[in-house]
Design an enzyme around this catalytic site. Structure first.
Site, PDB file in Angstrom:
ATOM      1  NE  ARG A  44      -4.298  -1.540   1.823  1.00 25.15           N
ATOM      2  CZ  ARG A  44      -5.231  -1.861   2.679  1.00 25.15           C
ATOM      3  NH1 ARG A  44      -5.060  -1.628   3.971  1.00 25.15           N
ATOM      4  NH2 ARG A  44      -6.366  -2.402   2.273  1.00 25.15           N
ATOM      5  CE  LYS A 205     -21.501 -13.652   8.463  1.00 25.35           C
ATOM      6  NZ  LYS A 205     -21.581 -12.581   9.475  1.00 25.35           N
ATOM      7  N   GLY A 361      -8.345  -8.323   1.025  1.00 27.09           N
ATOM      8  CA  GLY A 361      -7.176  -8.673   1.821  1.00 27.09           C
ATOM      9  C   GLY A 361      -6.888 -10.156   1.864  1.00 27.09           C
ATOM     10  N   GLY A 385     -12.881  -3.795   0.685  1.00 36.50           N
ATOM     11  CA  GLY A 385     -14.241  -3.255   0.880  1.00 36.50           C
ATOM     12  C   GLY A 385     -14.623  -2.305  -0.232  1.00 36.50           C
TER      13      GLY A 385
HETATM   14  P1  AMP Z   1     -14.132 -13.557   3.548  1.00 35.90           P
HETATM   15  O1  AMP Z   1     -13.502 -12.577   4.485  1.00 35.90           O
HETATM   16  O2  AMP Z   1     -15.620 -13.577   3.587  1.00 35.90           O
HETATM   17  O3  AMP Z   1     -13.566 -13.474   2.149  1.00 35.90           O
HETATM   18  O4  AMP Z   1     -13.756 -14.992   4.110  1.00 35.90           O
HETATM   19  C1  AMP Z   1     -12.462 -15.464   4.169  1.00 35.90           C
HETATM   20  C2  AMP Z   1     -12.452 -16.645   5.075  1.00 35.90           C
HETATM   21  O5  AMP Z   1     -13.255 -17.668   4.557  1.00 35.90           O
HETATM   22  C3  AMP Z   1     -11.083 -17.231   5.269  1.00 35.90           C
HETATM   23  O6  AMP Z   1     -10.624 -16.954   6.569  1.00 35.90           O
HETATM   24  C4  AMP Z   1     -11.305 -18.724   5.046  1.00 35.90           C
HETATM   25  O7  AMP Z   1     -10.693 -19.534   6.032  1.00 35.90           O
HETATM   26  C5  AMP Z   1     -12.803 -18.854   5.132  1.00 35.90           C
HETATM   27  N1  AMP Z   1     -13.292 -20.057   4.432  1.00 35.90           N
HETATM   28  C6  AMP Z   1     -13.030 -20.429   3.167  1.00 35.90           C
HETATM   29  N2  AMP Z   1     -13.571 -21.626   2.908  1.00 35.90           N
HETATM   30  C7  AMP Z   1     -14.195 -22.031   4.026  1.00 35.90           C
HETATM   31  C8  AMP Z   1     -14.923 -23.193   4.398  1.00 35.90           C
HETATM   32  N3  AMP Z   1     -15.114 -24.204   3.525  1.00 35.90           N
HETATM   33  N4  AMP Z   1     -15.422 -23.273   5.647  1.00 35.90           N
HETATM   34  C9  AMP Z   1     -15.228 -22.259   6.520  1.00 35.90           C
HETATM   35  N5  AMP Z   1     -14.538 -21.139   6.243  1.00 35.90           N
HETATM   36  C10 AMP Z   1     -14.030 -21.021   5.008  1.00 35.90           C
END
Ligand code: AMP
Length: 405
Positions: A44, A205, A361, A385
């Protein structure tokens, strides 16, 4: 909509302002990872060097505003920007003065002592609660440090804060090279992508990614959903997901997205097999499912080998690829294979001439895990974001404020 970012917002560019011998106030995103006073990733900072060079060559005095972490409106030592000042001096090859506050007599003193052709880095804006409240009086105090405002903090554009929004009413302003580059890549992808256009959305999520999925479904040819969020989509198709991540209250939304994809003729791909464990721990025994379903008693932690091949094929066949979110729990080496394959195939697609864009990130951390250099991806967004909100079609407050002038 994204198109509006280009057509409705009129944004001046820093190179057109021809700034010479001025006091320039610039907002940057130096929210870099620091451990024990050492900067772990200076991307950055490096990304702002082009604009800094232009301003310093014009013999301007550059006063930089930035934030770090979430100190919640009061000074917190671990969120000090002081370590960034030293790194910046090394990278910019110019004198960097550090001001222990961003407003008030201490800040004024340091700014006044800096010569033209030098840089001042102000202490964390978020040590003052007024920053996140978009307080106009606070913005006015900040504005005293310059005669011209440059917005170079792409990662903070989706926030209406004093240093990103209110400030624009007090000074003439323009966007820096980094913000220009981010907008060009994202805008091109959303408005006139070279097709086939593929988006890969992963992460934990569904709730966080709903708006982006709704937006992409109107634009892409193929949408891949992976990671923890894929299981809610599989559940929406009555596929057994065992103990995998499920957002029960998002199943209806998932059904709706599947339906929309079908109506829009968008190819929607979910994992066709999975790497599964009985308990999420680093040394867990990893098994591979035979098909889309996850048996009871098992948890999906990564896409399976067949899905890796399928997703890699789709990436190789696409001309524009947008990726946000890992397709597995990549922080654990045994569950990183799918995300590493996606990263490597993205690099391969870039070499073959496709435009590859990576936002967020976590997705950047996957590149590190895969040992793929950011130069091997067409564009790695510095703002997760902000890039998602742009793709969602939202107007970014930091840009709206500048264009109203
Ligand atoms: P996000 O911040 O929503 O992009 O989520 C990233 C997170 O999703 C990472 O910390 C991953 O460990 C988690 N993740 C990816 N695949 C899975 C899964 N199958 N089950 C639970 N968490 C997951």
């Amino acid at each position: 909509m994204t198109t509006e970012n280009k057509t409705v917002l009129k944004l001046a560019k820093v190179q057109d302002a021809r700034l010479k011998d001025k006091n320039v106030l610039m907002r940057v995103d130096y929210n870099v990872p620091i451990k024990d006073g050492v900067i772990k990733d200076d991307t950055r900072i490096r990304e702002t060097l082009k604009t800094l060079k232009l301003l310093l060559e014009g013999n301007n005095r550059v006063v930089l505003m930035a934030h770090m972490g979430r100190p919640k409106g009061q000074p917190v030592e671990k969120y000090s920007l002081k370590p960034v000042a030293a790194k910046l001096e090394e990278l910019a090859g110019a004198k960097v003065h550090f001001a222990p506050d961003c407003v008030g007599p201490e800040a004024d003193k340091v700014v006044a002592a800096a010569k033209k052709g030098e840089i001042v880095l102000l202490e964390n804006l978020r040590f003052h609660a007024q920053e996140e409240k978009n307080d106009d009086a606070f913005a006015k105090q900040l504005a005293k440090h310059g005669e011209f405002f440059v917005q170079e903090a792409f990662g903070a554009l989706h926030r209406a804060h004093a240093s990103t929004a209110a400030i624009a009413a007090h000074l003439p302003g323009a966007i820096g090279f980094l913000v220009q580059k981010e907008l060009e890549y994202l805008d091109k992808a959303m408005v006139s992508p070279v097709r086939p256009f593929l988006a890969i959305i992963g992460g934990a999520k569904v709730a966080d990614k709903l708006s982006v999925l709704y937006s992409l479904i109107e634009k892409v040819d193929t949408l891949i959903i992976g990671g923890g969020m894929a299981y809610t989509f599989l559940a929406a198709q009555n596929t057994n997901i065992g103990g995998s991540l499920l957002e029960a209250d998002k199943v209806e939304e998932a059904k709706n997205i599947i339906l929309k994809a079908h109506r829009n003729n968008v190819e929607l791909l979910l994992p066709a097999d999975h790497r599964v464990v009985q308990e999420i721990k680093p040394d867990a025994k990893v098994d591979v499912t035979q098909a889309m379903a996850v048996p009871d008693g098992w948890i999906g932690v990564d896409i399976g080998p067949r899905t890796e091949l399928l997703f890699a094929d789709k990436i190789k066949g696409a001309k524009t690829i947008f990726w946000n979110g890992p397709v597995g729990i990549f922080e654990t080496p045994a569950f990183a294979s799918g995300s590493v394959t996606v990263a490597n195939t993205m690099a391969q697609a870039t070499r073959a001439g496709s435009t590859t864009i990576l936002g967020g990130g976590d997705t950047l951390s996957v590149l590190k895990t895969a040992k793929v250099k950011s130069e091997n991806i067409s564009h790695c967004s510095t703002g997760g974001g902000a890039s998602l909100e742009f793709v969602e079609g939202k107007q970014l407050p930091g840009l709206v404020a500048l264009s109203q002038k």
